[in-house]
Design a protein around this motif. Structure first.
Motif, PDB file in Angstrom:
ATOM      1  N   HIS A   1      -4.045   4.639  -2.344  1.00  0.00           N
ATOM      2  CA  HIS A   1      -3.315   5.982  -1.425  1.00  0.00           C
ATOM      3  C   HIS A   1      -4.191   6.942  -0.342  1.00  0.00           C
ATOM      4  O   HIS A   1      -3.005   7.504   0.459  1.00  0.00           O
ATOM      5  CB  HIS A   1      -3.476   6.265  -3.090  1.00  0.00           C
ATOM      6  N   ALA A   2      -5.162   6.957  -0.620  1.00  0.00           N
ATOM      7  CA  ALA A   2      -5.710   8.547   0.594  1.00  0.00           C
ATOM      8  C   ALA A   2      -5.558   7.399   1.600  1.00  0.00           C
ATOM      9  O   ALA A   2      -5.559   7.519   2.842  1.00  0.00           O
ATOM     10  CB  ALA A   2      -7.590   8.197  -0.066  1.00  0.00           C
ATOM     11  N   CYS A   3      -6.251   6.106   1.690  1.00  0.00           N
ATOM     12  CA  CYS A   3      -5.827   5.796   3.306  1.00  0.00           C
ATOM     13  C   CYS A   3      -4.433   5.417   3.566  1.00  0.00           C
ATOM     14  O   CYS A   3      -4.133   5.739   4.602  1.00  0.00           O
ATOM     15  CB  CYS A   3      -6.610   3.440   3.296  1.00  0.00           C
ATOM     16  N   VAL A   4      -3.344   5.284   2.739  1.00  0.00           N
ATOM     17  CA  VAL A   4      -2.161   5.836   3.237  1.00  0.00           C
ATOM     18  C   VAL A   4      -1.798   6.935   3.766  1.00  0.00           C
ATOM     19  O   VAL A   4      -1.756   6.888   4.601  1.00  0.00           O
ATOM     20  CB  VAL A   4      -1.067   5.193   1.802  1.00  0.00           C
ATOM     21  N   GLU A   5      -2.654   8.384   3.397  1.00  0.00           N
ATOM     22  CA  GLU A   5      -2.329   9.466   3.452  1.00  0.00           C
ATOM     23  C   GLU A   5      -3.006   9.924   5.074  1.00  0.00           C
ATOM     24  O   GLU A   5      -2.501  10.801   5.396  1.00  0.00           O
ATOM     25  CB  GLU A   5      -2.712  10.361   2.423  1.00  0.00           C
ATOM     26  N   GLU A   6      -3.745   9.183   4.702  1.00  0.00           N
ATOM     27  CA  GLU A   6      -4.775   9.289   5.853  1.00  0.00           C
ATOM     28  C   GLU A   6      -4.463   8.729   7.567  1.00  0.00           C
ATOM     29  O   GLU A   6      -5.390   9.107   8.370  1.00  0.00           O
ATOM     30  CB  GLU A   6      -6.092   9.501   6.323  1.00  0.00           C
ATOM     31  N   GLY A   7      -3.167   7.478   7.366  1.00  0.00           N
ATOM     32  CA  GLY A   7      -3.369   6.115   8.108  1.00  0.00           C
ATOM     33  C   GLY A   7      -4.585   5.725   7.872  1.00  0.00           C
ATOM     34  O   GLY A   7      -4.460   5.229   9.431  1.00  0.00           O
ATOM     35  N   ARG A   8      -5.121   5.307   7.479  1.00  0.00           N
ATOM     36  CA  ARG A   8      -6.801   4.746   7.706  1.00  0.00           C
ATOM     37  C   ARG A   8      -5.615   3.185   6.934  1.00  0.00           C
ATOM     38  O   ARG A   8      -4.772   2.692   5.841  1.00  0.00           O
ATOM     39  CB  ARG A   8      -7.783   5.026   6.670  1.00  0.00           C
ATOM     40  N   PRO A   9      -6.309   2.041   7.799  1.00  0.00           N
ATOM     41  CA  PRO A   9      -6.266   0.467   7.251  1.00  0.00           C
ATOM     42  C   PRO A   9      -6.863   0.404   6.311  1.00  0.00           C
ATOM     43  O   PRO A   9      -8.275   1.532   6.151  1.00  0.00           O
ATOM     44  CB  PRO A   9      -6.617   0.103   8.302  1.00  0.00           C
ATOM     45  N   ILE A  10      -6.715  -0.304   5.106  1.00  0.00           N
ATOM     46  CA  ILE A  10      -7.430  -0.730   3.930  1.00  0.00           C
ATOM     47  C   ILE A  10      -8.745  -1.620   4.645  1.00  0.00           C
ATOM     48  O   ILE A  10      -8.448  -2.479   5.540  1.00  0.00           O
ATOM     49  CB  ILE A  10      -6.944  -1.085   3.291  1.00  0.00           C
ATOM     50  N   PRO A  11     -10.320  -0.941   4.883  1.00  0.00           N
ATOM     51  CA  PRO A  11     -10.928  -1.620   4.866  1.00  0.00           C
ATOM     52  C   PRO A  11     -11.760  -3.089   4.529  1.00  0.00           C
ATOM     53  O   PRO A  11     -11.079  -3.205   3.508  1.00  0.00           O
ATOM     54  CB  PRO A  11     -12.450  -1.209   4.732  1.00  0.00           C
TER      55      PRO A  11
ATOM     56  N   ALA B   1       0.900  -1.102   0.248  1.00  0.00           N
ATOM     57  CA  ALA B   1       0.178   0.358   0.105  1.00  0.00           C
ATOM     58  C   ALA B   1       0.648   1.193  -0.141  1.00  0.00           C
ATOM     59  O   ALA B   1       0.305   2.227  -0.667  1.00  0.00           O
ATOM     60  CB  ALA B   1      -1.097  -0.328   1.577  1.00  0.00           C
ATOM     61  N   LYS B   2       1.912   1.487   0.943  1.00  0.00           N
ATOM     62  CA  LYS B   2       2.701   2.834   0.727  1.00  0.00           C
ATOM     63  C   LYS B   2       3.760   2.941  -0.714  1.00  0.00           C
ATOM     64  O   LYS B   2       3.888   3.975  -0.879  1.00  0.00           O
ATOM     65  CB  LYS B   2       3.931   2.309   2.270  1.00  0.00           C
ATOM     66  N   GLU B   3       3.453   1.699  -1.168  1.00  0.00           N
ATOM     67  CA  GLU B   3       4.293   2.199  -2.432  1.00  0.00           C
ATOM     68  C   GLU B   3       2.966   2.533  -4.210  1.00  0.00           C
ATOM     69  O   GLU B   3       3.492   2.737  -4.979  1.00  0.00           O
ATOM     70  CB  GLU B   3       4.810   0.871  -3.542  1.00  0.00           C
ATOM     71  N   VAL B   4       2.056   2.623  -3.390  1.00  0.00           N
ATOM     72  CA  VAL B   4       1.258   2.726  -4.633  1.00  0.00           C
ATOM     73  C   VAL B   4       1.026   5.024  -4.787  1.00  0.00           C
ATOM     74  O   VAL B   4       0.821   5.161  -4.005  1.00  0.00           O
ATOM     75  CB  VAL B   4      -0.685   2.301  -4.138  1.00  0.00           C
ATOM     76  N   LYS B   5       1.306   5.186  -6.366  1.00  0.00           N
ATOM     77  CA  LYS B   5       1.207   6.465  -6.123  1.00  0.00           C
ATOM     78  C   LYS B   5      -0.558   6.857  -6.594  1.00  0.00           C
ATOM     79  O   LYS B   5      -0.656   6.342  -6.875  1.00  0.00           O
ATOM     80  CB  LYS B   5       2.372   6.381  -7.251  1.00  0.00           C
ATOM     81  N   PRO B   6       0.057   8.458  -6.928  1.00  0.00           N
ATOM     82  CA  PRO B   6      -0.998   8.607  -7.158  1.00  0.00           C
ATOM     83  C   PRO B   6      -1.122   8.500  -8.519  1.00  0.00           C
ATOM     84  O   PRO B   6      -0.734   8.331  -9.365  1.00  0.00           O
ATOM     85  CB  PRO B   6      -0.771  10.338  -6.590  1.00  0.00           C
ATOM     86  N   LEU B   7      -2.334   8.508  -8.914  1.00  0.00           N
ATOM     87  CA  LEU B   7      -2.578   8.816 -10.674  1.00  0.00           C
ATOM     88  C   LEU B   7      -1.979   9.320 -11.233  1.00  0.00           C
ATOM     89  O   LEU B   7      -1.795   8.989 -11.941  1.00  0.00           O
ATOM     90  CB  LEU B   7      -4.181   8.550 -10.820  1.00  0.00           C
ATOM     91  N   ASP B   8      -1.723  10.544 -10.910  1.00  0.00           N
ATOM     92  CA  ASP B   8      -1.344  11.221 -12.123  1.00  0.00           C
ATOM     93  C   ASP B   8       0.670  11.331 -12.194  1.00  0.00           C
ATOM     94  O   ASP B   8       1.049  12.008 -13.095  1.00  0.00           O
ATOM     95  CB  ASP B   8      -1.360  12.284 -11.591  1.00  0.00           C
ATOM     96  N   GLU B   9       0.471   9.975 -11.148  1.00  0.00           N
ATOM     97  CA  GLU B   9       2.416   9.657 -10.832  1.00  0.00           C
ATOM     98  C   GLU B   9       2.020   8.231 -11.691  1.00  0.00           C
ATOM     99  O   GLU B   9       4.354   7.673 -11.830  1.00  0.00           O
ATOM    100  CB  GLU B   9       2.817  10.102 -10.254  1.00  0.00           C
TER     101      GLU B   9
END
Length: 378
Positions: free
Chosen positions: A315-325, A190-198
């Protein structure tokens, strides 16, 4: 690994015919062989086929439900040295699994087969397509796979049968469950997933996949196709040698047509789409859906957009510190309510509404480096 075979009884290749084709494949430089079905072990000579393939130094993998793998067969597969045995396991819940297989006791038989093979050092993979029937129990297969020492692969997308019936895809789960399924598949990275525009863009002059160039599918009756999903026959191996069909005149019309497909082939339908350079184009599914391997498949288009949406949410989950539900949890509901709809979901809604045809106008305005689809002009 879920299949819908329309033709249950075919004039299958004999062992002698199969061995001849193995010789031809070996002479052509083939390295890898996947034996699948139905189930290979319905054939009484299945082990003879496997032994013949290994004798010719093929790397052999097998897809099976595992219900026929007893101790003796597990011993034989270990002895012959198959590379991997992959088995469909739909849920940790036997009732869910058997609601799909319609065979009482099949759940435990598959698990027992995996245990037998692992005890003998044979690599095992468990495969779990996500469907309405197993949406509650499919995640537990990953936990079980770890306990067994097996790999686990889940697939959030159901493909049509070999008669191109896309209506069967409705057994697949709702789009939000499919997005969550893809997200869970990225959990370990998950931490390696980039934003779509990247994310990188695949050049349009590239082929979409190896079908028809580096890989092929041979049906039980000896018909050669570019792949199992691309039912545009090259020719019949009972009538011609493999090399004749693959490189020679008998198969030239089909192979030339198939090998000219590039990602650029879809620009007539998909020009202007944000995800053209990221799309998982599939000539086989395009051919099944439209009759033309180079036309846009609405099914593939949806699949790509849902995958892109999943990456956005990861990516949003990683940025906000959420676990993937996990599916069907308050956390999953909150994720979609608070962060959705994602950019890719909005793009899919626009695409579904026919707003990205070639004549449509695209705004130069961007969002996060991505091009937005605007309402088409009249």
């Amino acid at each position: 690994m879920h299949c819908y075979l329309l033709e249950r009884r075919q004039d299958e290749l004999t062992l002698e015919e199969g061995v001849r084709i193995l010789d031809e494949l070996s002479a052509a430089g083939t390295l890898f062989l996947l034996l699948s079905g139905g189930d290979l072990f319905l054939r009484k000579d299945a082990l003879d086929i496997i032994r013949a393939a290994r004798a010719r130094q093929f790397d052999v993998k097998i897809n099976t439900h595992g219900n026929f793998i007893d101790d003796a067969l597990a011993d034989a597969l270990a002895e012959v040295g198959v590379s991997k045995v992959a088995m469909s396991l739909y849920s940790v819940d036997a009732a869910e699994h058997e609601a799909i297989t319609r065979i009482a006791g099949s759940h435990q038989k598959t698990i027992d087969a995996a245990r037998r093979l692992r005890a003998r050092g044979v690599a095992v993979g468990l495969k779990t397509p996500l469907m309405v029937h197993n949406r509650k129990g499919y995640q537990g297969v990953g936990v079980l796979a770890k306990e067994l020492g097996a790999d686990w692969e889940s697939d959030a997308h159901i493909v049509p049968d070999d008669g191109a019936d896309f209506g069967l895809c409705t057994i697949g789960a709702h789009s939000t469950d499919r997005i969550l399924g893809v997200m869970r598949g990225f959990e370990a990275v998950a931490k390696e997933v980039k934003p779509l525009d990247e994310l990188g863009e695949t050049p349009s002059d590239r082929v979409t996949c190896s079908a028809g160039t580096a890989s092929a599918y041979i049906s039980p009756d000896g018909t050669l196709y570019p792949c199992i999903n691309w039912r545009d026959p090259v020719g019949q191996l009972r009538d011609h040698g493999f090399a004749e069909l693959w490189w020679g005149e008998p198969g030239r019309d089909a192979t030339a047509r198939q090998r000219e497909i590039r990602r650029a082939s879809y620009l007539g339908d998909c020009g202007g789409c944000t995800f053209h350079g990221k799309c998982g184009y599939c000539p086989g599914l395009s051919h099944a859906e439209t009759g033309d391997a180079g036309r846009r498949s609405a099914y593939v288009c949806e699949r790509t957009h849902l995958t892109m949406a999943a990456l956005e949410y990861v990516h949003a989950c990683v940025e906000e510190g959420r676990p993937i539900p996990a599916p069907d949890t308050p956390e999953a509901t909150a994720l979609f309510e608070e962060l959705g709809p994602s950019y890719a979901e909005r793009q899919w809604a626009a695409r579904s509404a026919g707003q990205t045809k070639q004549r449509d106008q695209l705004s130069p305005r961007t969002l996060g480096g991505l091009l937005n689809i605007e309402e088409p002009r009249g």
